[in-house]
Design a protein around this motif. Sequence first.
Motif, PDB file in Angstrom:
ATOM      1  N   CYS A 279      35.064  48.204  16.944  1.00 16.34           N
ATOM      2  CA  CYS A 279      36.083  47.445  15.729  1.00 16.34           C
ATOM      3  C   CYS A 279      35.557  48.288  14.450  1.00 16.34           C
ATOM      4  CB  CYS A 279      35.341  46.091  15.597  1.00 16.34           C
ATOM      5  SG  CYS A 279      36.267  44.866  16.889  1.00 16.34           S
TER       6      CYS A 279
ATOM      7  N   SER B  11      35.297  49.967  23.453  1.00 15.92           N
ATOM      8  CA  SER B  11      36.376  49.886  22.594  1.00 15.92           C
ATOM      9  C   SER B  11      35.263  49.492  21.204  1.00 15.92           C
ATOM     10  CB  SER B  11      37.169  48.838  22.602  1.00 15.92           C
ATOM     11  OG  SER B  11      37.116  47.477  22.633  1.00 15.92           O
TER      12      SER B  11
ATOM     13  N   ARG C 228      35.972  48.326  10.103  1.00 15.42           N
ATOM     14  CA  ARG C 228      36.162  47.687   8.814  1.00 15.42           C
ATOM     15  C   ARG C 228      36.408  48.714   7.966  1.00 15.42           C
ATOM     16  NH1 ARG C 228      33.373  42.706   9.421  1.00 15.42           N
ATOM     17  NH2 ARG C 228      33.977  41.708  11.363  1.00 15.42           N
TER      18      ARG C 228
ATOM     19  N   SER D 206      34.561  54.503  13.308  1.00 17.00           N
ATOM     20  CA  SER D 206      35.492  54.318  14.369  1.00 17.00           C
ATOM     21  C   SER D 206      37.215  54.705  13.930  1.00 17.00           C
ATOM     22  CB  SER D 206      35.396  52.862  14.486  1.00 17.00           C
ATOM     23  OG  SER D 206      36.292  52.408  15.317  1.00 17.00           O
TER      24      SER D 206
ATOM     25  N   TYR E 206      39.746  37.553  17.046  1.00 16.76           N
ATOM     26  CA  TYR E 206      38.875  38.036  15.800  1.00 16.76           C
ATOM     27  C   TYR E 206      39.429  37.196  14.375  1.00 16.76           C
ATOM     28  CZ  TYR E 206      37.800  42.014  18.999  1.00 16.76           C
ATOM     29  OH  TYR E 206      37.348  43.099  19.885  1.00 16.76           O
TER      30      TYR E 206
ATOM     31  N   SER F 174      41.230  51.341  20.020  1.00 12.45           N
ATOM     32  CA  SER F 174      40.172  52.116  20.420  1.00 12.45           C
ATOM     33  C   SER F 174      40.276  52.038  21.916  1.00 12.45           C
ATOM     34  CB  SER F 174      39.001  51.428  19.693  1.00 12.45           C
ATOM     35  OG  SER F 174      38.057  51.030  20.459  1.00 12.45           O
TER      36      SER F 174
ATOM     37  N   SER G 216      41.999  47.861  15.537  1.00 15.44           N
ATOM     38  CA  SER G 216      40.883  48.981  15.708  1.00 15.44           C
ATOM     39  C   SER G 216      40.611  48.620  17.016  1.00 15.44           C
ATOM     40  CB  SER G 216      39.828  49.002  14.640  1.00 15.44           C
ATOM     41  OG  SER G 216      39.366  47.612  14.967  1.00 15.44           O
ATOM     42  N   ALA G 217      40.334  47.386  17.540  1.00 23.91           N
ATOM     43  CA  ALA G 217      40.005  47.095  19.121  1.00 23.91           C
ATOM     44  C   ALA G 217      41.022  47.559  19.771  1.00 23.91           C
ATOM     45  CB  ALA G 217      39.353  45.701  19.072  1.00 23.91           C
TER      46      ALA G 217
ATOM     47  N   SER H  76      32.143  50.308  12.503  1.00 27.09           N
ATOM     48  CA  SER H  76      32.182  49.475  13.325  1.00 27.09           C
ATOM     49  C   SER H  76      31.055  48.586  13.565  1.00 27.09           C
ATOM     50  CB  SER H  76      32.593  50.213  14.546  1.00 27.09           C
ATOM     51  OG  SER H  76      31.349  50.476  15.305  1.00 27.09           O
ATOM     52  N   ARG H  77      31.091  47.450  14.348  1.00 26.62           N
ATOM     53  CA  ARG H  77      30.106  46.457  14.768  1.00 26.62           C
ATOM     54  C   ARG H  77      29.012  47.252  15.484  1.00 26.62           C
ATOM     55  NH1 ARG H  77      33.097  42.122  16.588  1.00 26.62           N
ATOM     56  NH2 ARG H  77      33.907  41.169  14.669  1.00 26.62           N
TER      57      ARG H  77
ATOM     58  N   SER I 133      41.919  44.410  10.575  1.00 24.12           N
ATOM     59  CA  SER I 133      41.265  45.570  11.006  1.00 24.12           C
ATOM     60  C   SER I 133      40.701  45.394  12.293  1.00 24.12           C
ATOM     61  CB  SER I 133      40.401  46.174   9.786  1.00 24.12           C
ATOM     62  OG  SER I 133      39.309  44.965   9.565  1.00 24.12           O
ATOM     63  N   ASP I 134      40.122  44.343  12.658  1.00 23.04           N
ATOM     64  CA  ASP I 134      39.360  44.077  13.865  1.00 23.04           C
ATOM     65  C   ASP I 134      40.293  44.048  15.101  1.00 23.04           C
ATOM     66  OD1 ASP I 134      37.462  43.351  12.020  1.00 23.04           O
ATOM     67  OD2 ASP I 134      36.349  42.242  13.460  1.00 23.04           O
TER      68      ASP I 134
END
Length: 446
Positions: A45, A43, A47, A17, A272, A285, A281-282, A11-12, A277-278
């Motif tokens: 993100c 939360s 990938r 994640s 995004y 999450s 997942s955001a 994740s970022r 995926s972003d």
Amino acid sequence: MGSAMNTVLFSRRQQLSTGGVQAEYVLRWKEFFPYKELRYAPSFCARVICCATIEVLQSYLSWRQNECHVNNQNDTCLYELVRHGKTEKEAQEFLKGTQKNEKHALLFEQFGINYEKLSVMVRQGSCILKTQMEDIVKYNENGVPVKRPRKRPIIVHSKNVAGTSFWNEHESLLKELGCFVKNIGKVDPDFVRSFQFEKKLMPSTWIVIRIDGCHFHSFSKDHEFVKPNDERALNLMNSCAVAVVTEFQDIVFSYGVSDEYSFVLKKDSQLYQRRESDIASAIVSFFTSMYVMKWKYFFPRKELKYTPFFDGRAVCYPSSQILRDYLAWRQVDCHINNQYNTCFWELVKSGKSEREAQNVLKGTQTLEKMELLKQFGISDYNKLPVMFRQGSSAYWEKEDISLVEEKGAASNGKCQKKVILEHCNIIEPSFWNSHPNILGEKLDIL
Ligand code: GTP
Ligand code: MG
């Protein structure tokens, strides 16, 4: 060369994640910040990077660890410069274009910091590996311990996670991923990025993110949810959904039942840059963090025994008609499942085993189920709570400011938006006709 495809999730904010990670993060916050309240839901993100060979995995790890070092060295300098009087902008300007050794010298000469002496975790990042351990599971009649092998995760730090000496000395890495044949030099980030799979969702389509609780069959059992519907659990889901709709302003509508929720993003959303995926997942999450944070309000006398987690997927719908078909499908499913589950648990309550109850219901149609319910004193299925029968919808509704502000400020026809929760029939066109703002169109179908 490793033959298996290696998948790296990241994740970022450099955390693994899945829905479970944020739940764990929220659950364990108190352990690490005992005097600090967690003020809002974090939360992450995620990938996916598919590493086709072990060499790509090696390059990937090397790149991430180098990033860790570069960022940490820069941030340490920045922080010290700001602490000694520079503004953040001045500090950034000052550091622009400086090399590693210059930063090293700056820290040492101006601030008396030997960079190499800073904690290894901040300089090198952390690795979690699985190691084979032996657990004592019981003692036999002679008091001799009976051991079973078990995989346990451990946290380790290493100066070079992509180096052969670190990697090849860990048996589990060698066994599951293969060995690093030789050490590698500096990695071009673009090379690793080229393996990144970045699916952008089709433009000008409604995006639906459907999240679903993982293994909620067991989760609901372990937390003694009322069968077949636990009002507290459903209200918790609804409260999390309202928080998600409020947080992600591009969500125009959401519908939930049981352990799932569907979130509809407006057609022209650029959230995004529409990276699947972003977005997924955001939302997953954020929802999961909320679920853990809000648990105690809905189950004040029940401890959350372990971290729940949710998965999420994205589907694009090209027209509002098809989108409404999708939502109708979910609501029909809600009805079918609720009717089945109500019958099932009534049969079990009456003394049948779960298998017997299943057999009784096999192949039954709606009318037969209605008749069965009558035998159990449920004379009118439609009198059961509407939330159980129709699920829940959370969406933005405009309201006249003059109605909200009681203090008398003139509204000038201005409206403000708020998220409301309802249990209504979303299959009928009448719902959409009476809420034309949700999809931005009036159907005029009666
Ligand atoms: P995966 O989603 O594939 O991981 O499986 P799952 O175990 O989560 O099952 P699924 O999503 O198909 O269905 C949700 C399950 O959650 C139901 O079968 C129930 O067992 C449980 N569940 C959800 N809401 C309630 C509730 O209000 N009360 C009870 N008792 N159980 C619930
Ligand atoms: Mg589930």
